[in-house]
Scaffold this motif. Sequence first.
Motif, PDB file in Angstrom:
ATOM      1  N   MET A  23       0.748  -0.978  -0.155  1.00  0.00           N
ATOM      2  CA  MET A  23       0.242  -0.359   0.083  1.00  0.00           C
ATOM      3  C   MET A  23       1.091   1.146   0.002  1.00  0.00           C
ATOM      4  O   MET A  23       0.555   2.192  -0.981  1.00  0.00           O
ATOM      5  CB  MET A  23      -1.010   0.319   1.724  1.00  0.00           C
ATOM      6  N   ILE A  26      -0.251   3.264  -3.341  1.00  0.00           N
ATOM      7  CA  ILE A  26      -1.254   4.464  -3.405  1.00  0.00           C
ATOM      8  C   ILE A  26      -0.487   6.037  -3.525  1.00  0.00           C
ATOM      9  O   ILE A  26      -1.891   6.342  -3.892  1.00  0.00           O
ATOM     10  CB  ILE A  26      -1.602   4.225  -1.269  1.00  0.00           C
ATOM     11  N   LEU A  58     -11.723   0.101   0.103  1.00  0.00           N
ATOM     12  CA  LEU A  58     -10.577   0.572  -0.924  1.00  0.00           C
ATOM     13  C   LEU A  58     -10.828  -0.632  -1.970  1.00  0.00           C
ATOM     14  O   LEU A  58     -11.414  -0.137  -3.587  1.00  0.00           O
ATOM     15  CB  LEU A  58      -8.768   0.491  -0.965  1.00  0.00           C
ATOM     16  N   SER A 101     -13.832   0.705  -5.317  1.00  0.00           N
ATOM     17  CA  SER A 101     -12.375   0.444  -6.660  1.00  0.00           C
ATOM     18  C   SER A 101     -13.608   0.795  -8.263  1.00  0.00           C
ATOM     19  O   SER A 101     -13.245   1.504  -8.699  1.00  0.00           O
ATOM     20  CB  SER A 101     -11.504   0.047  -7.092  1.00  0.00           C
ATOM     21  N   PHE A 114      -9.895   8.713   0.268  1.00  0.00           N
ATOM     22  CA  PHE A 114      -8.534   8.096   1.147  1.00  0.00           C
ATOM     23  C   PHE A 114      -8.305   8.464   2.806  1.00  0.00           C
ATOM     24  O   PHE A 114      -7.586   7.808   3.027  1.00  0.00           O
ATOM     25  CB  PHE A 114      -7.237   8.874  -0.051  1.00  0.00           C
TER      26      PHE A 114
END
Length: 454
Positions: A278, A282, A341, A345, A355
Amino acid sequence: MIKGKHYEKFLIITIGISVFAGVMSTSMITIAFPDLVFDFKIDYSTLQIRNILFFSFFAAGLPLFGSIADRVGPKKLVQFGLTLFILSNIVSGFSINWAIFLVAQSLQAISDSMIVPALVLLIRQSFKDEKIGWAFGWFSATLASATLIGPALGGGIVEYTSWRYIFLALTLFSLVSLMLGTLILPKDGKRNRNKQIPFMNTVSLVLFLCFFQFSLVASSSIFLTVSLVVALLSLSMLLFLETRNKVNKIFPAGAFNNKIFVVSLIRVFLLFLVSNAMILIIPSLMRDHFGLSPDVIGLIIIIESIIAISLAGFAGKLADLNALKTMTFGFIPILSGLVLLQLTSNININPIILFVLFFLCIGLGSTFASPALNKIAMLSVPKEETGSYMGLFQMIQFGTGAFASGIIGLLVSGGTSTLEIRELRSVFGVAIFLIISAVLTTMVDKRFLKIQKS
């Protein structure tokens, strides 16, 4: 050395500050990845070579320098590591081509691998067993301060100046760390300096980690074959050297017979494989797919650090009361963030809200899981071999960054210079599975604890 009413808190903060710049560097550099791709004229697949080298050298050095810390003393190793860190950052900032930058980043990884196990040994030596969780809580809070400053500072530097100034900032922070550590950290006691240092074992481990990961990002069958052959040969050499001599080893002889410690190794591998994946993808995803600017990304990421700073002391106290329950509780919000997440998506949602919620979950989970995870592992090993055992533990923990890099390299092996969320849905699914597996390992701990009590 300063003494007084609040000495223990001051000491643990100083221990944390010793690795302050090293922690900052990861969050700052990941924000600058798109700029590195542009300036060095590479793609994201090639960029993973930096991550593979960095995490491989870092991971392989941890058990070696953990063993060296047991023998020569942790304070000396911290001082030497910080000096090398300063030099590596100066070279990184002035690198004019990709090869020089890779060499400098490899040196930085080696310096980090000196500092981290030495600091863990300092915690074991400086605090009573019933305060280990508290110490790791405050240690985590200090590190969270680095991750609080790092993304915001790194994002601002990238947005308004050049990524090269990141390394100037890291150099200044590490100079402060070196001065404080010299003044505050306790002196090294008498050590056993007669044992040989297993350099060849470490070289074999570095080669194995590097070339195994290179095979994952291989763009041709020849490169794949060569990488796998070198990886297998280096692994064979490592196993030969480790079994040939009972003294000159990088891995503690009784480590793999310690059931609680082995379960801790499995758990930390699962958790940090997800965490590092991540961390590596990210920020770039936020820039490439959602169009967020580096300074905004930096502000969003610091949410995780704010939570850690606010709750780390409380989480450490809970870990001292019941480490297993505290760790299990920490896994729940991490799992929730990954599910969020994955489910969003395919949904058109404001990326800032998405986020913010994600880093809120990750921050809450890691704050509670981290001190408990470290305490369970540390108290399961012999005190006189803390550096060697925890060096192995940290190698598994931080070596997952290389595995994560290899997986990412596979996903973008087509040479694309941007990341799309559709390419990463399978990664989120695998991450959810790995965290669930980590939760299940706590059942094994409960069983062994019941056997020990009976």
